[in-house]
Design an enzyme around this catalytic site. Structure first.
Site, PDB file in Angstrom:
ATOM      1  N   HIS A  67       0.832  -1.195   0.000  1.00 22.45           N
ATOM      2  CA  HIS A  67       0.000   0.000   0.000  1.00 22.45           C
ATOM      3  C   HIS A  67       0.869   1.248   0.000  1.00 22.45           C
ATOM      4  O   HIS A  67       1.951   1.282   0.583  1.00 22.45           O
ATOM      5  CB  HIS A  67      -0.941   0.027   1.208  1.00 22.45           C
ATOM      6  CG  HIS A  67      -0.286  -0.340   2.508  1.00 22.45           C
ATOM      7  ND1 HIS A  67      -0.142  -1.650   2.914  1.00 22.45           N
ATOM      8  CD2 HIS A  67       0.272   0.407   3.477  1.00 22.45           C
ATOM      9  CE1 HIS A  67       0.466  -1.691   4.072  1.00 22.45           C
ATOM     10  NE2 HIS A  67       0.744  -0.444   4.445  1.00 22.45           N
ATOM     11  N   CYS A 176       1.452   0.250  12.924  1.00 23.95           N
ATOM     12  CA  CYS A 176       2.522  -0.014  11.969  1.00 23.95           C
ATOM     13  C   CYS A 176       2.910   1.321  11.333  1.00 23.95           C
ATOM     14  O   CYS A 176       2.193   2.312  11.501  1.00 23.95           O
ATOM     15  CB  CYS A 176       2.098  -1.032  10.914  1.00 23.95           C
ATOM     16  SG  CYS A 176       0.880  -0.426   9.721  1.00 23.95           S
TER      17      CYS A 176
END
Length: 646
Positions: A67, A176
């Site tokens: 992503h 994250c």
């Protein structure tokens, strides 16, 4: 936005022929471009690779979720690809990726679509959904599977799973670096593990759209233990005194049952916050440039400080035998004084390399440490005897504290530049960079910049500042003392406090041996006043503070003596509008008096103990300024805070 609405049917590839991660990213990005999703394919692929460099997006169980954002993307989308043979994605569990979900988002995007992206992680936790996606025969069937398993708004589960088997209450935080995939997969896994164990669990997600399901003070107070599964900084000070398990976000996905079991038993060390004043709700990902620079600077100063304190105290002790007793040519020479003075000088010699090295380390990790150390040495090459010839031959002008400060940030920038410059090297040579290429080229660049560009102007600034302060008349020096003293009490350990302290440290370390700095004395006495004022106020008016605070108010006497301003923080926090002005004003008065009475400090720390070891010039003036400022602070506290209780 529904999750299924993000999937681009015409961009799907159900039979990927690519064999590597990089090739797959390029294939999926080009498919996305063919349907008009992205105009700059190369730029978007580069962003995807940068994200992979932070940590793999191979989340395990044959799934990868690459992503990234890019300016040429107009709206969020998910491009799905499937490989029958699997692609090596360096996944956490070592399995090749067969299901690849490439998430694309406009640059700076946030909000509702990120919530939909997060729900993808939850869908993929369901084994039936994964099996159906592996067997889907068409893009339409893929979308149908997603529609079947995605969470419907009316079916949203309770954010806290209620206990049914035990009274344990487990909290968790997941995060994250980009906050899109791993964050929510770990949260889902931990929630499932909690439900399976029959306990009440609440998980906070630090996602790109902000903090979700935030843990409250009541949650933390009632918690049995806390799990922090994160690959980036999260708020930790709030967990002070609680059992905390700190681990990687990947463990939140793959070891959720184990983590929950440990948390149920409170099988974790008690977390002790180093800084209980850490701001709640700080968004670490979106920190301002100034905040990041401050954190890097504090990393350098915190590592430098023990060397400065040790060096200053040893040098001050050596003066017991006479101001020049360390010099074999002086009539007052004493071998013990020389030994202690040498220890102090060697400790001081480490100050600039450590400052620059750990600023560089904070910015660029270990490679920045090496280059930063060299920059700190080059800021004053004379600190190492082996470099004396270099100094004489090249006429290098030491740039001192300011030069080392600049060198630390420069070290981080140099390593960032070298990482980009050597990005073209094959992965097989990755290990060569930190142990060979970065130290060699980084030190070379640092040396050229420090010697040829930075040392002279930094030295000129330092000398100019010193000369300016020395030329200030006494009445104006009192203003300087008032300002730096007051700064020490405004935020007590925060940026304003550290700015004053860094200024004093720079001046005392550039002064000649034994000369000291009057600004450093004003800074130190200003920092000693707040806790001592709290102590005096509790002695004079016993009911001024709440009963729970009275014991710690008395302990502030020791903190004031040791120049630990932070002892006053809990009291300032209880009533900042009244306490902080009283302390800042009294600290400012103490700093002004220190200047007026001619006190100077040879050391940048130590407080009363520096006073006792000959670290203060005109110790009686320094002591008088401290006591007068502290008593004034106590009186102001009684007047300001006492009104409320009257």
């Amino acid at each position: 936005m529904r999750l299924s609405e993000l999937f681009i049917k015409d961009a799907m590839t159900l039979d990927l022929q690519s064999t590597t991660k990089e090739e797959t990213l390029s294939v999926l990005a080009n498919r996305f471009a063919q349907v008009g999703g992205v105009s700059d394919v190369e730029g978007y692929v580069e962003n995807l690779k940068k994200r992979e460099a932070q940590s793999t997006t191979g989340v395990g169980d044959e799934i990868a979720i690459p992503h990234a954002q890019h300016v040429s993307i107009q709206k969020p989308a998910i491009v799905f690809g499937r490989s029958s043979q699997g692609i090596n994605w360096e996944s956490f569990d070592g399995q090749p990726a067969k299901l690849v979900f490439m998430i694309a988002a406009p640059e700076g995007a946030g909000g509702e679509h990120l919530k939909a992206l997060a729900s993808l992680s939850k869908v993929l936790m369901n084994m039936d959904a994964k099996t159906a996606l592996l067997n889907a025969q068409s893009p339409e069937e893929v979308i149908s599977v997603i529609e079947q398993f995605e969470e419907k708004p009316e079916e949203a589960p309770e954010m806290v799973e209620e206990a049914s088997k035990t009274d344990a209450y487990v909290l968790a935080v997941t995060a994250c670096p980009t906050g899109i995939a791993h964050t929510f997969m770990a949260a889902e896994k931990l929630e499932q593990a909690g439900k399976k164990a029959g306990i009440k669990i609440k998980v906070e997600t630090n996602g790109q759209g902000g903090i979700g399901n935030r843990l409250t003070a009541k949650d933390i107070e009632e918690a049995t233990a806390i799990i922090v599964a994160a690959d980036k900084n999260v708020e930790m000070a709030r967990f002070n005194g609680k059992p905390v398990i700190v681990t990687k976000v990947a463990d939140g996905i793959h070891k959720a049952d184990e983590l929950v079991e440990r948390a149920m038993k409170a099988d974790a060390p008690i977390y002790k916050a180093e800084d209980i004043r850490e701001t709640m709700g700080q968004d670490v990902v979106n920190e301002s440039l100034g905040r990041k620079a401050y954190k890097h600077l504090m990393n350098g100063i915190s590592h430098m400080l023990p060397f400065v304190v040790a060096g200053g105290i040893f040098i001050a002790i050596s003066f017991f035998w006479g101001i020049n007793a360390f010099d074999p040519k002086d009539a007052s020479y004493n071998v013990a004084a020389q030994f202690i003075f040498t220890l102090g000088k060697l400790s001081f010699a480490m100050m600039l390399p450590v400052l620059a090295g750990f600023i560089g380390h904070s910015i660029a990790d270990r490679p920045g440490l090496v280059v930063g150390f060299m920059g700190g040495i080059l800021a004053n090459p004379g600190v190492l005897s082996d470099s004396n010839g270099l100094v004489e031959a090249s006429h290098i002008q030491p740039s001192g504290f300011l030069g080392a400060l600049v060198a630390g940030f420069l070290a981080g920038g140099i390593i960032i530049f070298l990482r980009k410059a050597f990005a073209w090297l094959p992965k097989s040579l990755e290990g060569l960079k930190p142990i060979f290429l970065f130290p060699i080229f980084g030190t070379l660049i640092m040396g050229l910049l420090m010697i040829l560009v930075l040392n002279a102007p930094m030295a000129a600034i330092t000398n100019g500042l010193t000369t300016f302060i020395d030329s200030i008349p006494t009445e104006l020096k009192m203003v300087v003392g008032f300002v730096v003293g007051g700064m020490m009490a405004i935020d007590m350990g925060g940026p304003i406090n550290k700015a004053a302290y860094a200024t004093g440290t720079a001046l005392v370390t550039t002064a000649a041996a034994g000369a000291g700095s009057d600004v450093m004395a004003a800074v130190m006495v200003g920092g000693m006043v707040p806790p001592m004022a709290i102590f005096f106020s509790a002695l004079i008016k016993k009911d001024l503070w709440e009963e729970s605070q009275r014991d710690s108010a008395l302990v502030n006497c020791v903190m004031g003596m040791a120049f630990i301003t932070e002892g006053a923080i809990p009291f300032a926090a209880s009533n900042p509008a009244k306490v902080i002005p009283a302390l800042a004003l009294s600290s400012g008065v103490a700093g002004a008096l220190s200047m007026l009475l001619g006190a100077s400090s040879r050391v940048p720390h130590g407080g009363f103990f520096a006073l006792m070891t000959n670290g203060i010039i005109n110790p009686f003036g320094f002591f008088a300024a401290w006591i007068i400022g502290s008593l004034l602070g106590a009186i102001l506290l009684i007047v300001f805070v006492g009104k409320k209780k009257a």
